[in-house]
Design a protein around this motif. Structure first.
Motif, PDB file in Angstrom:
ATOM      1  N   LEU A  17       0.734  -1.112   0.028  1.00 13.79           N
ATOM      2  CA  LEU A  17       0.117  -0.024   0.142  1.00 13.79           C
ATOM      3  C   LEU A  17       0.821   1.112   0.031  1.00 13.79           C
ATOM      4  CD1 LEU A  17      -2.842  -1.155   2.493  1.00 13.79           C
ATOM      5  CD2 LEU A  17      -2.876  -1.014   0.271  1.00 13.79           C
ATOM      6  N   ILE A  18       1.936   1.249   0.746  1.00 12.29           N
ATOM      7  CA  ILE A  18       2.805   2.276   0.758  1.00 12.29           C
ATOM      8  C   ILE A  18       3.524   2.610  -0.477  1.00 12.29           C
ATOM      9  CG2 ILE A  18       4.902   3.484   1.920  1.00 12.29           C
ATOM     10  CD1 ILE A  18       3.967   1.883   4.438  1.00 12.29           C
TER      11      ILE A  18
ATOM     12  N   GLY B  78       6.170   7.077   4.940  1.00  7.61           N
ATOM     13  CA  GLY B  78       4.977   6.381   4.238  1.00  7.61           C
ATOM     14  C   GLY B  78       4.135   5.792   5.179  1.00  7.61           C
ATOM     15  N   THR B  79       4.639   5.141   6.376  1.00 10.01           N
ATOM     16  CA  THR B  79       3.742   4.273   7.401  1.00 10.01           C
ATOM     17  C   THR B  79       2.875   5.364   7.929  1.00 10.01           C
ATOM     18  OG1 THR B  79       5.573   2.815   7.812  1.00 10.01           O
ATOM     19  CG2 THR B  79       3.838   3.029   9.662  1.00 10.01           C
ATOM     20  N   THR B  80       3.107   6.480   8.464  1.00 11.13           N
ATOM     21  CA  THR B  80       2.441   7.672   9.160  1.00 11.13           C
ATOM     22  C   THR B  80       1.243   7.856   8.147  1.00 11.13           C
ATOM     23  OG1 THR B  80       4.339   8.356  10.333  1.00 11.13           O
ATOM     24  CG2 THR B  80       2.254   9.932   9.959  1.00 11.13           C
ATOM     25  N   GLN B  81       1.590   8.146   6.774  1.00  8.74           N
ATOM     26  CA  GLN B  81       0.652   8.521   5.908  1.00  8.74           C
ATOM     27  C   GLN B  81      -0.542   7.228   5.643  1.00  8.74           C
ATOM     28  OE1 GLN B  81       0.408  11.525   4.421  1.00  8.74           O
ATOM     29  NE2 GLN B  81       1.993  12.468   3.832  1.00  8.74           N
ATOM     30  N   LEU B  82       0.212   6.139   5.904  1.00 14.43           N
ATOM     31  CA  LEU B  82      -0.824   5.164   5.403  1.00 14.43           C
ATOM     32  C   LEU B  82      -1.825   5.022   6.642  1.00 14.43           C
ATOM     33  CD1 LEU B  82      -2.154   2.477   4.194  1.00 14.43           C
ATOM     34  CD2 LEU B  82      -0.065   1.028   5.387  1.00 14.43           C
ATOM     35  N   TYR B  83      -1.308   5.007   7.937  1.00 11.30           N
ATOM     36  CA  TYR B  83      -2.210   5.161   9.195  1.00 11.30           C
ATOM     37  C   TYR B  83      -3.162   6.288   9.158  1.00 11.30           C
ATOM     38  CZ  TYR B  83       1.301   1.672  11.161  1.00 11.30           C
ATOM     39  OH  TYR B  83       1.788   0.543  11.651  1.00 11.30           O
ATOM     40  N   THR B  84      -2.679   7.463   8.740  1.00  7.95           N
ATOM     41  CA  THR B  84      -3.731   8.270   8.857  1.00  7.95           C
ATOM     42  C   THR B  84      -4.759   8.356   7.896  1.00  7.95           C
ATOM     43  OG1 THR B  84      -1.727  10.140   9.279  1.00  7.95           O
ATOM     44  CG2 THR B  84      -3.901  10.957   8.411  1.00  7.95           C
ATOM     45  N   THR B  85      -4.399   7.813   6.729  1.00  5.51           N
ATOM     46  CA  THR B  85      -5.345   7.553   5.665  1.00  5.51           C
ATOM     47  C   THR B  85      -6.491   6.710   5.964  1.00  5.51           C
ATOM     48  OG1 THR B  85      -3.872   8.290   3.869  1.00  5.51           O
ATOM     49  CG2 THR B  85      -5.722   7.412   3.114  1.00  5.51           C
ATOM     50  N   ILE B  86      -5.988   5.269   6.506  1.00  7.39           N
ATOM     51  CA  ILE B  86      -6.715   4.461   7.055  1.00  7.39           C
ATOM     52  C   ILE B  86      -7.805   4.925   7.918  1.00  7.39           C
ATOM     53  CG2 ILE B  86      -6.924   2.094   8.447  1.00  7.39           C
ATOM     54  CD1 ILE B  86      -6.148   1.523   5.567  1.00  7.39           C
ATOM     55  N   TYR B  87      -7.352   5.694   8.992  1.00  5.67           N
ATOM     56  CA  TYR B  87      -8.055   6.209   9.851  1.00  5.67           C
ATOM     57  C   TYR B  87      -9.208   7.284   9.242  1.00  5.67           C
ATOM     58  CZ  TYR B  87      -9.676   9.569  13.706  1.00  5.67           C
ATOM     59  OH  TYR B  87     -10.393  10.150  14.627  1.00  5.67           O
ATOM     60  N   GLN B  88      -8.846   8.059   8.392  1.00  2.00           N
ATOM     61  CA  GLN B  88      -9.840   8.824   7.629  1.00  2.00           C
ATOM     62  C   GLN B  88     -10.642   7.955   6.944  1.00  2.00           C
ATOM     63  OE1 GLN B  88      -7.309  11.149   4.969  1.00  2.00           O
ATOM     64  NE2 GLN B  88      -6.579  12.346   6.369  1.00  2.00           N
ATOM     65  N   ILE B  89     -10.286   6.881   6.279  1.00  3.83           N
ATOM     66  CA  ILE B  89     -11.212   6.140   5.761  1.00  3.83           C
ATOM     67  C   ILE B  89     -12.414   5.089   6.675  1.00  3.83           C
ATOM     68  CG2 ILE B  89     -11.731   3.937   4.320  1.00  3.83           C
ATOM     69  CD1 ILE B  89      -9.062   4.729   3.100  1.00  3.83           C
ATOM     70  N   ARG B  90     -11.800   4.898   7.990  1.00  2.71           N
ATOM     71  CA  ARG B  90     -12.403   4.406   8.802  1.00  2.71           C
ATOM     72  C   ARG B  90     -13.794   5.320   9.435  1.00  2.71           C
ATOM     73  NH1 ARG B  90      -7.843   0.674  11.729  1.00  2.71           N
ATOM     74  NH2 ARG B  90      -8.273  -1.176  10.818  1.00  2.71           N
TER      75      ARG B  90
END
Length: 359
Positions: A183-184, A196-208
């Motif tokens: 995904l990253i 990249g990890t921070t961006q992924l976690y933030t985006t997953i949070y937004q989607i949830r």
């Protein structure tokens, strides 16, 4: 089936949830110790059955059952209690069963059997009127509700285009886990690992957070590998279309309308509005299935001298796939057969121009 368990005793919730999951009859079992929370979530979780403890502080199981049935008329209720004095009152609410604690495995299996039988014998009109939900991928990403034949789109505001693309990618791979590294690399290829990890976690949070606002049950789950989008039965238009195509009978005069109707439901290519490179293989695969169906229809309609309808099919192909040369050749043939000289010239000029561009 989707089930909820409501009991003010946390241990009782956990034990009953485990027993229900062991029956294999439930795709999800959610537990609540707070009746108000269960009631607040019912529109989002859309449970088929509620197992309710009768004696709870603040709100009794009887009161909760009445409230749940007013929110979701088709929900089945099963009561659990250490006392049998409430049995008459429980069955006045059309409860499917009334189970005494401590709950025995065989007794619970009997209740589950009643639930399955009740669902199998439910009136056909109830199933017809029940609201369902779906996701569109053909063209752009959209969510909708369907009650009977009435389709309503659900407005969604994505925080970022990356959030939408991440959701779309997980939807493409739904119910399968995708690694965090994949995904990253897909969405933040130039970011360092930490960023990249921070961006992924933030985006997953937004989607949830966005998914919590949607009125149907699907969610993102995480494990040691990565993330997976679990749909829990939510319809996806591209998959429904392909399944319907595979189920069509051999083309004949008696079913040609069915073939044409399905052909016309394909309005655009897979995520065509966004141009996602990772979606290109699926876009090509589905578009080829659709084009081949169109060619079969055109050949059949020409053979049966239905030139007008054959030309309609060509024009729909032209709207979605304007550079398709085979469709252009069909158009020239059909305009000639119907004596439309101007149309034939236009089709030829377009075909010649397309050939020049390709060369």
């Amino acid at each position: 089936m989707r089930a909820i368990v409501v009991d003010d005793e946390k241990l009782a919730c956990k034990q009953l949830s485990k027993m229900l999951q062991e029956t294999g009859a439930f795709e999800t079992v959610r537990t609540y110790t707070d009746p108000e929370e269960a009631l607040d979530d019912v529109k989002k979780t859309q449970p088929d059955v509620a197992f309710l403890d009768i004696e709870m502080p603040e709100m009794s199981g009887i009161e909760l059952a009445e409230a749940l049935q007013s929110e979701r008329a088709q929900i089945q209720i099963a009561f659990t209690t250490a006392y049998n004095e409430f049995a008459i009152q429980a069955f006045e609410l059309n409860a499917i069963d009334y189970v005494l604690k401590p709950i025995m495995k065989k007794r619970l299996e009997k209740t589950v059997g009643r639930l399955i039988k009740a669902r199998e014998t439910a009136p056909a009109e109830e199933a017809t009127n029940q609201e369902s939900f779906g996701i569109e991928c053909l063209g752009s990403l959209k969510f909708y509700s369907l009650a009977g034949t009435e389709k309503k789109y659900i407005p969604v505001k994505w925080r970022t285009s990356r959030a939408r693309e991440l959701y779309a990618f997980l939807l493409n791979k739904h119910d399968r886990f995708v690694s965090k590294d994949t995904l990253i690399d897909l969405l933040w290829p130039e970011a360092d690992p930490s960023r990249g990890t921070t961006q992924l976690y933030t985006t997953i949070y937004q989607i949830r957070k966005l998914m919590e606002k949607l009125p149907f049950h699907h969610h993102i789950v995480k494990n040691d590998i990565g993330y997976s989008l679990t749909l829990s039965g939510t319809l996806v238009d591209s998959e429904e279309w392909e399944t319907a195509l595979a189920g069509l009978p051999v083309l004949s005069p008696s079913n040609v309308r069915e073939h044409i109707r399905l052909f016309r439901t394909y309005k655009n290519h897979y995520f065509a509005e966004y141009g996602y490179l990772w979606a290109e293989p699926e876009r090509v695969r589905l578009s080829q299935l659709w084009l081949e169906q169109g060619y079969r229809l055109i050949d059949f309609l020409i053979e049966n001298k239905n030139y007008t309808e054959a030309l309609d099919i060509c024009q729909q192909i032209d709207r979605v796939e304007p550079d398709d040369e085979r469709s252009m050749k069909y158009e020239m043939t059909l305009y000639n057969r119907t004596g439309n000289v101007e149309g034939a010239i236009r089709a030829y000029e377009k075909y010649k121009e397309n050939k020049n561009v390709m060369n």
